[in-house]
Design an enzyme around this catalytic site. Structure first.
Site, short mmCIF file in Angstrom:
data_model
loop_
_atom_site.label_atom_id
_atom_site.label_comp_id
_atom_site.label_asym_id
_atom_site.label_seq_id
_atom_site.Cartn_x
_atom_site.Cartn_y
_atom_site.Cartn_z
N ASP A 110 -11.24 -24.85 36.59
CA ASP A 110 -12.35 -25.61 37.18
C ASP A 110 -13.49 -25.75 36.18
OD1 ASP A 110 -15.06 -25.62 38.92
OD2 ASP A 110 -13.44 -26.57 40.06
N ARG A 111 -13.94 -26.96 35.96
CA ARG A 111 -14.97 -27.24 34.97
C ARG A 111 -16.32 -26.69 35.40
NH1 ARG A 111 -10.63 -28.91 36.42
NH2 ARG A 111 -11.53 -30.56 37.68
N THR A 112 -16.66 -26.87 36.67
CA THR A 112 -17.95 -26.39 37.16
C THR A 112 -18.06 -24.88 37.07
OG1 THR A 112 -18.41 -28.28 38.60
CG2 THR A 112 -19.39 -26.19 39.24
N CYS B 119 -12.64 -37.15 34.11
CA CYS B 119 -13.44 -36.10 34.76
C CYS B 119 -14.83 -36.15 34.16
CB CYS B 119 -12.82 -34.72 34.57
SG CYS B 119 -13.81 -33.38 35.27
N ASN B 120 -15.82 -36.42 34.98
CA ASN B 120 -17.19 -36.44 34.48
C ASN B 120 -17.60 -35.09 33.93
OD1 ASN B 120 -19.01 -39.05 35.46
ND2 ASN B 120 -17.24 -38.73 36.77
N THR B 121 -17.34 -34.04 34.72
CA THR B 121 -17.83 -32.71 34.35
C THR B 121 -17.21 -32.22 33.04
OG1 THR B 121 -17.91 -32.28 36.74
CG2 THR B 121 -18.31 -30.42 35.28
N ALA B 122 -15.98 -32.61 32.76
CA ALA B 122 -15.32 -32.20 31.53
C ALA B 122 -16.02 -32.76 30.29
CB ALA B 122 -13.85 -32.64 31.54
N LYS C 74 -10.54 -32.19 47.52
CA LYS C 74 -9.70 -31.28 46.75
C LYS C 74 -8.84 -30.37 47.64
CE LYS C 74 -12.51 -30.99 42.50
NZ LYS C 74 -11.51 -31.49 41.54
N CYS D 212 -18.76 -38.07 39.74
CA CYS D 212 -17.60 -37.21 39.92
C CYS D 212 -16.46 -38.11 40.37
CB CYS D 212 -17.87 -36.13 40.97
SG CYS D 212 -16.42 -35.11 41.36
#
Length: 238
Positions: A48-50, A84-87, A168, A198
């Site tokens: 998980d990136r977050t 993936c934005n967070t990545a 998810k 996201c």
């Protein structure tokens, strides 16, 4: 296979499916051979990136993506798309792993705002806690001359409920929750446009697209940029 590109996906799987579905729908076709050539890596087991952004003691997702990039680079794709934005938190680290360009979803999304809402001044961001806490979109928005509006704690909680619980975990979107999030940012937080930062929110927008408010849908935008680039390469214009 030549003149293909690679999708770095699986973060999450439904969002990756949404990207591919939109890409295929928007590709001008009259026969099977008109579709684009691309490889999809649905690397669903990427950490998980977050979680890692908020706590570097958690498993780091970057080595997984770097390994993917290094495995595919010898095949010589024309470009990579990171779904993936967070990545993008470690975008420079990922780009340094290859000489092949990786499309920057965040930059492309902010660049598109001028077409979505030409007179926009206040730009809201709906995203994961990791994206918001890290200020991932901050420099892009500020460099473009906009005022950034981040979600309140209550809006952020509701956003993560939709992303993690509905999409998810349960595998479906909740249109009422999604539209209320966008409405709250536009009407209550006085935003002129809202970035869907996201890809799960982009999935929600695909499933429930009736929102009357202006949104900069990061995944929809990167689909268009992927399509434009791939067609230009096919036609010998790049």
């Amino acid at each position: 296979m030549k003149q293909f590109f690679t999708v770095l996906g699986g973060m999450g799987t439904l969002a990756t499916e949404s990207y591919c579905r939109l890409l295929d729908e928007r590709t001008p076709t009259h026969r099977d051979q008109d579709y684009l050539d691309y490889i999809v890596l649905n690397h669903a087991t990427v950490p998980d990136r977050t979680e890692w952004i908020l706590d570097h003691q958690k498993p780091d997702y970057n080595p997984f993506l770097i390994e993917d990039i290094q495995q595919i680079t010898p095949l010589k794709p024309e470009f990579f798309v990171l779904i993936c934005n967070t990545a993008h938190y470690a975008f420079d680290r990922l780009q340094a792993a290859t000489s092949i360009p990786i499309l920057n979803m965040l930059q492309e999304t902010v660049d598109e705002i001028k077409n979505i809402a030409p007179h926009a001044k206040r730009v809201g961001v709906l995203a994961t806690r990791g994206t918001i806490a890290s200020g991932l979109y901050d420099s892009y928005i500020q460099n473009a001359g906009y005022e950034e509006v981040k979600p309140t704690p209550a809006i952020l909680d509701a956003t993560e409920d939709l992303i993690y619980h509905d999409i998810k975990e349960a595998g479906h979107s909740d249109g009422k929750k999604f539209h209320e999030l966008v409405r709250t940012m536009i009407e209550d937080q006085k935003c002129d446009v809202v970035i869907l930062g996201c890809t799960e929110l982009s999935y929600a927008n695909e499933m429930n697209p009736e929102t009357e408010f202006p949104v900069a849908d990061s995944q929809s935008i990167i689909v268009n940029r992927s399509l434009e680039r791939a067609l230009a390469i096919r036609n010998g214009n790049q």
